[in-house]
Design an enzyme around this catalytic site. Structure first.
Site, PDB file in Angstrom:
ATOM      1  N   CYS A 135       0.827  -1.193   0.000  1.00 32.76           N
ATOM      2  CA  CYS A 135       0.000   0.000   0.000  1.00 32.76           C
ATOM      3  C   CYS A 135       0.876   1.263   0.000  1.00 32.76           C
ATOM      4  CB  CYS A 135      -0.958  -0.056   1.190  1.00 32.76           C
ATOM      5  SG  CYS A 135      -2.262   1.184   1.198  1.00 32.76           S
ATOM      6  N   ILE A 136       0.729   2.143   0.988  1.00 38.92           N
ATOM      7  CA  ILE A 136       1.504   3.382   1.073  1.00 38.92           C
ATOM      8  C   ILE A 136       2.843   3.166   1.782  1.00 38.92           C
ATOM      9  CG2 ILE A 136       0.538   4.155   3.287  1.00 38.92           C
ATOM     10  CD1 ILE A 136       1.135   6.467   0.245  1.00 38.92           C
TER      11      ILE A 136
END
Length: 216
Positions: A135-136
């Site tokens: 993800c991030i």
């Protein structure tokens, strides 16, 4: 039995660890016959968000206390993580990864990693042990590894640009796939940066966990 360290950034997509990503990570580690230990920094969150309406809440909460919700209480402070005790490292996403584990959400290409987090992740990198970021969370990768390291962070142009300015070589990747930098035994996947459902997130997370275990 292989043992994986999992670092959580709190509890909740908007201010902590993305719960689906965290649980799927733990599930796939266990289904592969490996074990895990969860860790989180014992620090205040950047802020606490009401996940019903997106508004800030008071009082603010503690990252370790919140992450303990996901780990069913079986979690340790990040300062207790010793890379020598584990075969690999995995970091689920959620905005807490970019707010609590580092400040990428606020500072973008001027970001820095929390000192506890930096020490823990660099220990795995220096020991040439595999690590997976989803993800991030891959925003931290160029601050932990060398310039030119390969990783993916979805397809938002501003996010990709900031990660490239930090020194990463961004690789476009489908939500169901992973990017591997073989030199560093480093795996990344977009997860909910692109996923529109838990099934889409699961496909890449399962591959990431499998790749980390294979390289360990």
């Amino acid at each position: 039995m292989k043992k994986i360290a999992v670092i959580l950034a709190g509890c909740g997509v908007y201010d902590g660890a993305e719960i689906n990503e965290a649980v799927l990570t733990l599930l796939h580690i266990a289904k592969a016959g490996a074990s895990y230990q969860c860790f989180a920094p014992d620090i205040d969150q950047l802020h606490t968000i009401n996940h019903l309406n997106g508004e800030e809440m008071q009082p603010n909460r503690n990252v370790l206390v919140e992450a303990a919700r996901i780990a069913r209480g079986d979690i340790k402070a990040l300062t207790e993580l010793t890379a020598n005790d584990f075969d690999g490292l995995i970091i689920p996403g959620g905005f807490g990864a970019a707010k609590n584990l580092c400040d990428f959400a606020i500072k973008g290409s001027d970001a820095q990693v929390n000192p506890q987090m930096l020490r823990a992740c660099q220990a795995f990198a220096n020991a040439n042990k595999p690590a997976g970021y989803m993800c991030i969370a891959p925003a931290m990768i160029p601050l932990i590894y060398n310039t030119g390291v390969k990783a993916t962070i979805g397809n938002d142009a501003n996010t990709v640009h900031a990660m490239q300015k930090l020194g990463a070589q961004h690789v476009d990747c489908a939500v169901s796939d992973i990017v591997i930098d073989e030199q560093y035994k480093l795996v990344s996947t977009p997860a909910y940066m692109l996923a529109q459902s838990i099934l889409e997130a699961d496909a890449g997370i399962e591959k990431l966990v499998g790749a980390v275990l294979r390289m360990s």
